[in-house]
Design a protein around this motif. Structure first.
Motif, PDB file in Angstrom:
ATOM      1  N   LEU A  97       0.843  -1.211   0.000  1.00  0.00           N
ATOM      2  CA  LEU A  97       0.000   0.000   0.000  1.00  0.00           C
ATOM      3  C   LEU A  97       0.874   1.255   0.000  1.00  0.00           C
ATOM      4  O   LEU A  97       0.565   2.239  -0.684  1.00  0.00           O
ATOM      5  N   GLY A  98       1.964   1.199   0.774  1.00  0.00           N
ATOM      6  CA  GLY A  98       2.867   2.360   0.858  1.00  0.00           C
ATOM      7  C   GLY A  98       3.435   2.733  -0.506  1.00  0.00           C
ATOM      8  O   GLY A  98       3.684   3.906  -0.793  1.00  0.00           O
ATOM      9  N   ALA A  99       3.618   1.734  -1.354  1.00  0.00           N
ATOM     10  CA  ALA A  99       4.202   2.010  -2.677  1.00  0.00           C
ATOM     11  C   ALA A  99       3.162   2.449  -3.702  1.00  0.00           C
ATOM     12  O   ALA A  99       3.489   3.213  -4.606  1.00  0.00           O
ATOM     13  N   ILE A 100       1.928   1.972  -3.567  1.00  0.00           N
ATOM     14  CA  ILE A 100       1.021   2.174  -4.712  1.00  0.00           C
ATOM     15  C   ILE A 100      -0.187   3.094  -4.464  1.00  0.00           C
ATOM     16  O   ILE A 100      -0.786   3.573  -5.423  1.00  0.00           O
ATOM     17  N   VAL A 101      -0.556   3.350  -3.196  1.00  0.00           N
ATOM     18  CA  VAL A 101      -1.751   4.173  -2.974  1.00  0.00           C
ATOM     19  C   VAL A 101      -1.587   5.572  -3.563  1.00  0.00           C
ATOM     20  O   VAL A 101      -2.524   6.139  -4.126  1.00  0.00           O
ATOM     21  N   ARG A 102      -0.364   6.123  -3.489  1.00  0.00           N
ATOM     22  CA  ARG A 102      -0.181   7.496  -4.016  1.00  0.00           C
ATOM     23  C   ARG A 102      -0.421   7.567  -5.524  1.00  0.00           C
ATOM     24  O   ARG A 102      -0.669   8.638  -6.075  1.00  0.00           O
ATOM     25  N   GLY A 103      -0.410   6.425  -6.190  1.00  0.00           N
ATOM     26  CA  GLY A 103      -0.745   6.375  -7.618  1.00  0.00           C
ATOM     27  C   GLY A 103      -2.240   6.331  -7.866  1.00  0.00           C
ATOM     28  O   GLY A 103      -2.665   6.204  -9.009  1.00  0.00           O
ATOM     29  N   ALA A 104      -3.024   6.422  -6.781  1.00  0.00           N
ATOM     30  CA  ALA A 104      -4.492   6.485  -6.861  1.00  0.00           C
ATOM     31  C   ALA A 104      -5.102   5.431  -7.778  1.00  0.00           C
ATOM     32  O   ALA A 104      -5.814   5.753  -8.731  1.00  0.00           O
ATOM     33  N   PRO A 105      -4.846   4.133  -7.491  1.00  0.00           N
ATOM     34  CA  PRO A 105      -5.511   3.102  -8.295  1.00  0.00           C
ATOM     35  C   PRO A 105      -7.024   3.169  -8.092  1.00  0.00           C
ATOM     36  O   PRO A 105      -7.484   3.703  -7.070  1.00  0.00           O
ATOM     37  N   TYR A 106      -7.765   2.635  -9.032  1.00  0.00           N
ATOM     38  CA  TYR A 106      -9.221   2.609  -8.924  1.00  0.00           C
ATOM     39  C   TYR A 106      -9.648   1.781  -7.703  1.00  0.00           C
ATOM     40  O   TYR A 106     -10.550   2.157  -6.963  1.00  0.00           O
ATOM     41  N   ALA A 107      -8.974   0.638  -7.509  1.00  0.00           N
ATOM     42  CA  ALA A 107      -9.335  -0.232  -6.381  1.00  0.00           C
ATOM     43  C   ALA A 107      -8.139  -1.070  -5.964  1.00  0.00           C
ATOM     44  O   ALA A 107      -7.176  -1.232  -6.713  1.00  0.00           O
TER      45      ALA A 107
END
Ligand code: COA
Ligand code: MG
Length: 300
Positions: free
Chosen positions: A79-89
Motif C-alpha cells: 500500500l505504501g508504494a502504490i496508494v499514491r498512484g491512486a488506483p481505482y481499487a
C-alpha cells in the motif's frame, strides 16, 4: 465492469500489452504471480505504471492492484508504494471476513491521507473464497466498508487450504466445495449490494470453454469475469454486454414502472405480468449496459 485482466506486477512488457487489450480493468498483481524475491521491484514497476496512466491523455482501463494478503506482513509495504498512484481499487486476496475489509480500508485511509488523496476514493474488491474461513464468514462482508464494490471467487488457493488434490472432477466440472464457493460469492455480493466477479478460466487456449463459462456466469448473476490472458478479453466483454433486445426490453420495463408511479405493483408488458423482480432485473440490465438510471426513470 465486464473484464478484469490479471497482469503480473513484475512484467513491464505485459503491463504495456495489457493496456491495449480492451479489458475494462487490469489487475496489477503483487501477490501470487510475483516471487517473494521480486516483490520490491514489482511494487516500483506498478507504481510507475500507475503514474504513467495518470499522466496519459489516452483512455486507459481502470487499474486495480492486488496486494498481498493481510497475514503476510507485506500488505503495508504494498500500500505504501502504490496508494499514491491512486488506483481505482485494491483487490484483497484471501479475505477471511468483513473485518479484513474494514482493516484494509483503514490502512488505505492512512495512505490516502499521507498522499493527500481524498478519503475513501480508492475502492476495495475482495477474493472471498480462497480460504475456508472466508467462505464460512460470507455473510459478514456486507456493510463493513463503503469502499467494498465487488466480491470475487478463487478456486486454486481454496483447494490448497482444504487439502483437495483438484478442484474439478474427471469431467472438468467443479466439485461441490468449489461450486459452493461460486454460489456463496453470488449470494454475498447480492447481500452486500456489490458486483459479483467470476473466477479465472485457466485454460487460456480453450475459447469454447471460456465462452460457455461466461454464459453460465451471466445467467447466474455475475457482472464480470477475471481473465489471465489478453486473448480472453473480447470473449468476456461480448458475453457480459447485454444483447440489444434485452436492453430495449429493460428500458421499456423501467419506463412502464416510472409512468405508473411509486405505488405501482403489478403491470403488464406484451401480455405478460411484470412486477418488482422484473423491475430489479431491468435495472441490472440497464446498469450493465451503462445506462444512467435517472434518465431511464424520467423515461428519456
Ligand atoms: N497480460 C498482458 N500480456 C499478456 C498476458 C497478460 N495476462 N498474458 C500473456 N500476455 C502476452 C505475452 O507476454 C505475449 O506477448 P509477447 O508476444 O509480446 O511476448 C502474448 O501475450 C502472448 O502470450 P502467450 O505466449 O500466449 O502466453 P505466455 O506463455 O507468454 O503467458 C501466462 C502465459 C499464463 C504466463 C500469462 O498469460 C500470464 O502471465 N497470465 C497472468 C498470470 C497471473 O497474473 N496470474 C495471477 C492470477 S490467477
Ligand atoms: Mg492465489
Amino acid at each position: 465492469m465486464r473484464s478484469l485482466l490479471f497482469v503480473p506486477g513484475d512484467s513491464e512488457r505485459k503491463m504495456l500489452k495489457a493496456a491495449d487489450s480492451g479489458a475494462d480493468a487490469l489487475i496489477l498483481d503483487l501477490e501470487d504471480s510475483v516471487a517473494l524475491s521480486r516483490k520490491a521491484e514489482a511494487r516500483q514497476m506498478v507504481a510507475s505504471f500507475l503514474a504513467e496512466a495518470n499522466n496519459s491523455s489516452a483512455p486507459f482501463p481502470k487499474l486495480i492492484v492486488r496486494v498481498n494478503a493481510l497475514d503476510t506482513g507485506l500488505t503495508d509495504d504494498d500500500l505504501g508504494a502504490i496508494v499514491r498512484g491512486a488506483p481505482y481499487a485494491i483487490l484483497l486476496p484471501k479475505a477471511g471476513s468483513g473485518a479484513d475489509i474494514q482493516n484494509l480500508s483503514a490502512r488505505i485511509a492512512v495512505e490516502e491521507a499521507g498522499a493527500e488523496l481524498p478519503d475513501g476514493g480508492i475502492l476495495i474488491h475482495a477474493l472471498m473464497t480462497e480460504t475456508a474461513a472466508g467462505m464460512l464468514q460470507a455473510s459478514t462482508f456486507a456493510a463493513k466498508s463503503a469502499r467494498l464494490s465487488a466480491l470475487a471467487w478463487g478456486a486454486e488457493d481454496l483447494a490448497a487450504d482444504i487439502g483437495a488434490s483438484s478442484n474439478k472432477d474427471e469431467n472438468g466440472r467443479y466439485t461441490d466445495v468449489f461450486r459452493m464457493a461460486r454460489s456463496l460469492t453470488i449470494l454475498a455480493a447480492a447481500h452486500s449490494g456489490v458486483d459479483a466477479i467470476d473466477t479465472v478460466f485457466t485454460d487460456f487456449r480453450d475459447m469454447d470453454g471460456l465462452g460457455a463459462g461466461c454464459r453460465d456466469a451471466v445467467r447466474d448473476g455475475f457482472s464480470g469475469k477475471m481473465a489471465i490472458h489478453p486473448d480472453q478479453v473480447s470473449i468476456i466483454n461480448a458475453a457480459f454486454t447485454p444483447a440489444p433486445e434485452d436492453v430495449e426490453r429493460a428500458v421499456r420495463i423501467l419506463a412502464l414502472f416510472a409512468a405508473a408511479g411509486p405505488d405501482a405493483g403489478v403491470l403488464s408488458l406484451d401480455g405478460k405480468m411484470i412486477d418488482k423482480p422484473h423491475l430489479r432485473q431491468a435495472e441490472r440490465v440497464a446498469q450493465r449496459a451503462g445506462l444512467e438510471p435517472q434518465a431511464l426513470s424520467r423515461g428519456d
